[in-house]
Scaffold this motif. Structure first.
Motif, PDB file in Angstrom:
ATOM      1  N   ARG A  38       0.826  -1.214   0.000  1.00 44.76           N
ATOM      2  CA  ARG A  38       0.000   0.000   0.000  1.00 44.76           C
ATOM      3  C   ARG A  38       0.856   1.257   0.000  1.00 44.76           C
ATOM      4  N   PHE A  39       2.113   1.128   0.437  1.00 44.27           N
ATOM      5  CA  PHE A  39       2.968   2.295   0.592  1.00 44.27           C
ATOM      6  C   PHE A  39       4.030   2.339  -0.499  1.00 44.27           C
ATOM      7  N   LYS A  40       4.422   3.546  -0.864  1.00 46.64           N
ATOM      8  CA  LYS A  40       5.413   3.729  -1.921  1.00 46.64           C
ATOM      9  C   LYS A  40       6.787   4.062  -1.353  1.00 46.64           C
ATOM     10  N   THR A  41       6.919   3.990  -0.053  1.00 47.23           N
ATOM     11  CA  THR A  41       8.204   4.264   0.590  1.00 47.23           C
ATOM     12  C   THR A  41       8.638   3.079   1.435  1.00 47.23           C
ATOM     13  N   SER A  85      21.094  10.436  -4.853  1.00 50.46           N
ATOM     14  CA  SER A  85      21.217   9.331  -5.812  1.00 50.46           C
ATOM     15  C   SER A  85      20.276   8.186  -5.460  1.00 50.46           C
ATOM     16  N   LEU A  86      19.806   8.180  -4.223  1.00 46.35           N
ATOM     17  CA  LEU A  86      18.803   7.201  -3.784  1.00 46.35           C
ATOM     18  C   LEU A  86      17.404   7.826  -3.834  1.00 46.35           C
ATOM     19  N   TYR A  87      17.213   8.742  -4.762  1.00 49.66           N
ATOM     20  CA  TYR A  87      15.924   9.411  -4.979  1.00 49.66           C
ATOM     21  C   TYR A  87      15.421  10.111  -3.723  1.00 49.66           C
ATOM     22  N   GLY A  88      16.342  10.826  -3.049  1.00 54.14           N
ATOM     23  CA  GLY A  88      15.943  11.640  -1.903  1.00 54.14           C
ATOM     24  C   GLY A  88      15.803  10.883  -0.604  1.00 54.14           C
ATOM     25  N   ALA A  89      16.596   9.845  -0.416  1.00 52.32           N
ATOM     26  CA  ALA A  89      16.574   9.121   0.857  1.00 52.32           C
ATOM     27  C   ALA A  89      16.935  10.065   2.000  1.00 52.32           C
ATOM     28  N   ASP A 109      14.380   6.634   5.452  1.00 57.99           N
ATOM     29  CA  ASP A 109      13.199   6.581   4.593  1.00 57.99           C
ATOM     30  C   ASP A 109      13.657   6.757   3.157  1.00 57.99           C
ATOM     31  N   LEU A 110      13.129   5.924   2.256  1.00 58.41           N
ATOM     32  CA  LEU A 110      13.454   6.051   0.837  1.00 58.41           C
ATOM     33  C   LEU A 110      12.302   5.538  -0.009  1.00 58.41           C
ATOM     34  N   VAL A 111      12.282   5.979  -1.254  1.00 60.05           N
ATOM     35  CA  VAL A 111      11.224   5.591  -2.184  1.00 60.05           C
ATOM     36  C   VAL A 111      11.431   4.130  -2.586  1.00 60.05           C
ATOM     37  N   ALA A 112      10.349   3.367  -2.643  1.00 57.83           N
ATOM     38  CA  ALA A 112      10.421   1.971  -3.056  1.00 57.83           C
ATOM     39  C   ALA A 112      10.813   1.883  -4.533  1.00 57.83           C
ATOM     40  N   GLY A 113      11.724   0.984  -4.833  1.00 54.91           N
ATOM     41  CA  GLY A 113      12.208   0.825  -6.206  1.00 54.91           C
ATOM     42  C   GLY A 113      11.129   0.436  -7.190  1.00 54.91           C
ATOM     43  N   ARG A 114      10.088  -0.245  -6.722  1.00 54.93           N
ATOM     44  CA  ARG A 114       9.032  -0.713  -7.635  1.00 54.93           C
ATOM     45  C   ARG A 114       8.232   0.417  -8.253  1.00 54.93           C
ATOM     46  N   VAL A 115       8.296   1.627  -7.679  1.00 57.61           N
ATOM     47  CA  VAL A 115       7.532   2.755  -8.228  1.00 57.61           C
ATOM     48  C   VAL A 115       8.421   3.723  -9.008  1.00 57.61           C
ATOM     49  N   GLN A 122      16.384  -0.317  -4.638  1.00 57.03           N
ATOM     50  CA  GLN A 122      16.442   0.691  -3.583  1.00 57.03           C
ATOM     51  C   GLN A 122      16.771   0.112  -2.211  1.00 57.03           C
ATOM     52  N   LEU A 123      16.168  -1.012  -1.844  1.00 56.02           N
ATOM     53  CA  LEU A 123      16.427  -1.570  -0.519  1.00 56.02           C
ATOM     54  C   LEU A 123      17.895  -1.958  -0.390  1.00 56.02           C
ATOM     55  N   ALA A 124      18.434  -2.657  -1.360  1.00 54.23           N
ATOM     56  CA  ALA A 124      19.837  -3.076  -1.295  1.00 54.23           C
ATOM     57  C   ALA A 124      20.764  -1.862  -1.281  1.00 54.23           C
ATOM     58  N   ASP A 125      20.514  -0.889  -2.150  1.00 49.70           N
ATOM     59  CA  ASP A 125      21.354   0.308  -2.182  1.00 49.70           C
ATOM     60  C   ASP A 125      21.213   1.118  -0.901  1.00 49.70           C
ATOM     61  N   GLY A 126      19.994   1.214  -0.384  1.00 51.46           N
ATOM     62  CA  GLY A 126      19.764   1.944   0.868  1.00 51.46           C
ATOM     63  C   GLY A 126      20.448   1.273   2.047  1.00 51.46           C
ATOM     64  N   LEU A 127      20.393  -0.062   2.104  1.00 50.58           N
ATOM     65  CA  LEU A 127      21.084  -0.778   3.184  1.00 50.58           C
ATOM     66  C   LEU A 127      22.596  -0.593   3.089  1.00 50.58           C
ATOM     67  N   GLY A 128      23.120  -0.550   1.879  1.00 52.56           N
ATOM     68  CA  GLY A 128      24.546  -0.291   1.698  1.00 52.56           C
ATOM     69  C   GLY A 128      24.929   1.085   2.220  1.00 52.56           C
ATOM     70  N   PHE A 129      24.105   2.080   1.900  1.00 56.90           N
ATOM     71  CA  PHE A 129      24.357   3.436   2.386  1.00 56.90           C
ATOM     72  C   PHE A 129      24.256   3.498   3.908  1.00 56.90           C
ATOM     73  N   LEU A 130      23.216   2.883   4.469  1.00 56.23           N
ATOM     74  CA  LEU A 130      23.027   2.896   5.917  1.00 56.23           C
ATOM     75  C   LEU A 130      24.175   2.184   6.625  1.00 56.23           C
ATOM     76  N   SER A 131      24.669   1.124   6.013  1.00 53.68           N
ATOM     77  CA  SER A 131      25.825   0.410   6.558  1.00 53.68           C
ATOM     78  C   SER A 131      27.049   1.321   6.597  1.00 53.68           C
ATOM     79  N   ASP A 132      27.301   2.047   5.508  1.00 58.40           N
ATOM     80  CA  ASP A 132      28.413   3.007   5.491  1.00 58.40           C
ATOM     81  C   ASP A 132      28.213   4.071   6.561  1.00 58.40           C
ATOM     82  N   TYR A 133      27.012   4.577   6.646  1.00 54.24           N
ATOM     83  CA  TYR A 133      26.682   5.658   7.585  1.00 54.24           C
ATOM     84  C   TYR A 133      26.937   5.230   9.028  1.00 54.24           C
ATOM     85  N   ALA A 134      26.519   4.008   9.374  1.00 51.59           N
ATOM     86  CA  ALA A 134      26.626   3.539  10.756  1.00 51.59           C
ATOM     87  C   ALA A 134      28.000   2.966  11.100  1.00 51.59           C
TER      88      ALA A 134
END
Length: 189
Positions: A38-41, A85-89, A109-115, A122-134
Protein backbone atom coordinates in the motif's frame (compact mmCIF):
# COMPACT_ATOMS: atom_id res chain seq x y z
CA UNK A 1 25.33 5.69 -9.09
CA UNK A 2 27.07 3.52 -6.55
CA UNK A 3 25.77 0.02 -6.13
CA UNK A 4 25.68 -1.67 -2.78
CA UNK A 5 27.46 -4.82 -1.75
CA UNK A 6 24.14 -6.02 -0.29
CA UNK A 7 22.68 -8.70 -2.50
CA UNK A 8 19.80 -11.09 -2.20
CA UNK A 9 22.30 -13.77 -1.17
CA UNK A 10 23.31 -11.74 1.90
CA UNK A 11 19.68 -11.10 2.83
CA UNK A 12 18.45 -14.27 4.47
CA UNK A 13 14.85 -13.22 5.02
CA UNK A 14 12.77 -16.22 5.94
CA UNK A 15 9.01 -16.52 6.13
CA UNK A 16 9.15 -17.25 9.87
CA UNK A 17 6.44 -14.90 11.29
CA UNK A 18 6.38 -12.92 14.54
CA UNK A 19 3.52 -10.51 15.37
CA UNK A 20 2.89 -9.76 11.68
CA UNK A 21 6.60 -9.36 10.94
CA UNK A 22 8.91 -11.83 9.25
CA UNK A 23 12.18 -12.82 10.88
CA UNK A 24 15.47 -13.23 9.14
CA UNK A 25 19.04 -11.98 9.04
CA UNK A 26 21.12 -9.57 6.98
CA UNK A 27 24.85 -10.27 7.25
CA UNK A 28 24.12 -12.38 10.36
CA UNK A 29 22.25 -9.50 12.09
CA UNK A 30 18.73 -10.49 13.23
CA UNK A 31 16.03 -8.58 11.33
CA UNK A 32 12.27 -8.15 11.71
CA UNK A 33 10.61 -6.91 8.52
CA UNK A 34 7.19 -6.36 7.05
CA UNK A 35 6.21 -5.69 3.47
CA UNK A 36 3.11 -3.67 2.63
CA UNK A 37 2.41 -2.77 -1.01
CA UNK A 38 0.00 0.00 0.00
CA UNK A 39 2.97 2.29 0.59
CA UNK A 40 5.41 3.73 -1.92
CA UNK A 41 8.20 4.26 0.59
CA UNK A 42 10.51 2.05 2.60
CA UNK A 43 11.48 2.69 6.20
CA UNK A 44 14.48 0.98 7.75
CA UNK A 45 15.17 1.38 11.47
CA UNK A 46 18.43 0.15 12.95
CA UNK A 47 18.74 0.28 16.71
CA UNK A 48 21.76 -0.64 18.82
CA UNK A 49 21.35 -0.80 22.59
CA UNK A 50 23.89 -0.67 25.38
CA UNK A 51 23.39 -0.73 29.14
CA UNK A 52 22.73 2.73 30.53
CA UNK A 53 25.95 3.81 32.27
CA UNK A 54 28.27 6.77 32.66
CA UNK A 55 29.15 6.70 28.92
CA UNK A 56 25.57 7.67 27.92
CA UNK A 57 26.47 11.35 27.50
CA UNK A 58 29.38 10.49 25.20
CA UNK A 59 27.17 8.13 23.17
CA UNK A 60 24.61 10.93 22.82
CA UNK A 61 27.14 12.81 20.67
CA UNK A 62 27.20 10.04 18.05
CA UNK A 63 24.12 11.15 16.05
CA UNK A 64 25.47 14.66 15.51
CA UNK A 65 28.96 13.32 14.67
CA UNK A 66 27.55 10.86 12.12
CA UNK A 67 25.94 13.76 10.24
CA UNK A 68 29.41 14.96 9.18
CA UNK A 69 30.16 12.20 6.69
CA UNK A 70 31.36 8.67 6.07
CA UNK A 71 34.65 7.24 4.87
CA UNK A 72 33.18 7.12 1.34
CA UNK A 73 31.31 10.45 1.56
CA UNK A 74 33.58 12.61 3.75
CA UNK A 75 31.46 15.76 4.04
CA UNK A 76 27.85 16.93 4.20
CA UNK A 77 27.55 17.85 0.50
CA UNK A 78 28.74 14.39 -0.61
CA UNK A 79 26.35 12.76 1.90
CA UNK A 80 23.53 14.86 0.42
CA UNK A 81 24.52 13.82 -3.13
CA UNK A 82 24.54 10.17 -2.10
CA UNK A 83 21.06 10.46 -0.58
CA UNK A 84 19.86 12.23 -3.72
CA UNK A 85 21.22 9.33 -5.81
CA UNK A 86 18.80 7.20 -3.78
CA UNK A 87 15.92 9.41 -4.98
CA UNK A 88 15.94 11.64 -1.90
CA UNK A 89 16.57 9.12 0.86
CA UNK A 90 16.69 10.60 4.36
CA UNK A 91 18.61 9.28 7.38
CA UNK A 92 17.74 10.56 10.85
CA UNK A 93 20.10 9.55 13.67
CA UNK A 94 19.17 9.85 17.34
CA UNK A 95 19.52 8.40 20.82
CA UNK A 96 17.01 7.61 23.52
CA UNK A 97 16.68 5.80 26.82
CA UNK A 98 14.48 2.73 27.08
CA UNK A 99 14.30 1.40 30.60
CA UNK A 100 17.89 0.76 31.66
CA UNK A 101 19.22 0.75 28.09
CA UNK A 102 20.64 3.55 25.96
CA UNK A 103 19.82 3.19 22.26
CA UNK A 104 21.32 4.64 19.11
CA UNK A 105 18.66 4.67 16.40
CA UNK A 106 19.13 5.30 12.69
CA UNK A 107 15.92 5.74 10.70
CA UNK A 108 16.10 5.77 6.91
CA UNK A 109 13.20 6.58 4.59
CA UNK A 110 13.45 6.05 0.84
CA UNK A 111 11.22 5.59 -2.18
CA UNK A 112 10.42 1.97 -3.06
CA UNK A 113 12.21 0.82 -6.21
CA UNK A 114 9.03 -0.71 -7.63
CA UNK A 115 7.53 2.75 -8.23
CA UNK A 116 10.64 4.27 -9.87
CA UNK A 117 11.73 4.19 -13.52
CA UNK A 118 13.87 1.11 -14.28
CA UNK A 119 12.93 -0.31 -10.83
CA UNK A 120 16.35 0.22 -9.13
CA UNK A 121 17.28 -2.00 -6.14
CA UNK A 122 16.44 0.69 -3.58
CA UNK A 123 16.43 -1.57 -0.52
CA UNK A 124 19.84 -3.08 -1.30
CA UNK A 125 21.35 0.31 -2.18
CA UNK A 126 19.76 1.94 0.87
CA UNK A 127 21.08 -0.78 3.18
CA UNK A 128 24.55 -0.29 1.70
CA UNK A 129 24.36 3.44 2.39
CA UNK A 130 23.03 2.90 5.92
CA UNK A 131 25.83 0.41 6.56
CA UNK A 132 28.41 3.01 5.49
CA UNK A 133 26.68 5.66 7.58
CA UNK A 134 26.63 3.54 10.76
CA UNK A 135 29.81 1.48 10.52
CA UNK A 136 32.24 3.62 8.51
CA UNK A 137 31.98 7.23 9.74
CA UNK A 138 34.41 9.95 8.72
CA UNK A 139 37.43 9.61 11.02
CA UNK A 140 40.80 11.28 11.40
CA UNK A 141 43.11 8.54 12.60
CA UNK A 142 41.45 6.78 15.53
CA UNK A 143 38.65 9.26 16.16
CA UNK A 144 36.30 11.86 14.77
CA UNK A 145 37.89 15.05 13.41
CA UNK A 146 38.87 17.18 16.43
CA UNK A 147 37.22 20.41 15.22
CA UNK A 148 33.94 18.60 14.49
CA UNK A 149 34.03 16.76 17.83
CA UNK A 150 34.69 19.94 19.85
CA UNK A 151 31.95 21.87 18.02
CA UNK A 152 29.35 19.12 18.58
CA UNK A 153 30.45 18.75 22.20
CA UNK A 154 29.94 22.50 22.79
CA UNK A 155 26.47 22.30 21.20
CA UNK A 156 25.53 19.32 23.40
CA UNK A 157 26.73 21.07 26.58
CA UNK A 158 24.80 24.24 25.63
CA UNK A 159 21.65 22.19 24.99
CA UNK A 160 22.02 20.39 28.33
CA UNK A 161 22.44 23.71 30.16
CA UNK A 162 19.44 25.20 28.34
CA UNK A 163 17.09 22.55 29.79
CA UNK A 164 16.88 24.56 33.00
CA UNK A 165 15.23 27.39 31.00
CA UNK A 166 12.42 25.01 29.96
CA UNK A 167 10.78 24.49 33.33
CA UNK A 168 8.57 21.60 32.22
CA UNK A 169 11.48 19.60 30.78
CA UNK A 170 13.71 20.44 33.71
CA UNK A 171 11.04 19.40 36.25
CA UNK A 172 10.44 16.09 34.44
CA UNK A 173 14.20 15.44 34.29
CA UNK A 174 14.69 16.21 38.00
CA UNK A 175 11.69 14.05 38.98
CA UNK A 176 13.14 11.10 37.05
CA UNK A 177 16.58 11.54 38.62
CA UNK A 178 15.11 11.76 42.14
CA UNK A 179 12.76 8.80 41.61
CA UNK A 180 15.58 6.60 40.29
CA UNK A 181 18.43 7.47 42.67
CA UNK A 182 21.10 4.76 42.48
CA UNK A 183 19.60 3.18 39.35
CA UNK A 184 20.86 3.42 35.76
CA UNK A 185 17.64 5.21 34.69
CA UNK A 186 18.79 8.25 36.74
CA UNK A 187 21.72 8.76 34.34
CA UNK A 188 21.09 11.67 32.01
CA UNK A 189 21.89 11.56 28.28
Amino acid sequence: VRRSSYTAARMNLSSDAFAGFRRGAIADVPVLWRSDDRFKTLRVIVEARRPLDSTAAARSLLPSLLLHGTAQDPDRPSLARRMESLYGAVVVPGTHKTGEAHALRLTMDLVAGRVLPDRPPQLADGLGFLSDYAARPRLDGAGFPEAVFQRERRHAVAAARAVIDDRTSWAAQRALVEACVGEPMAILE
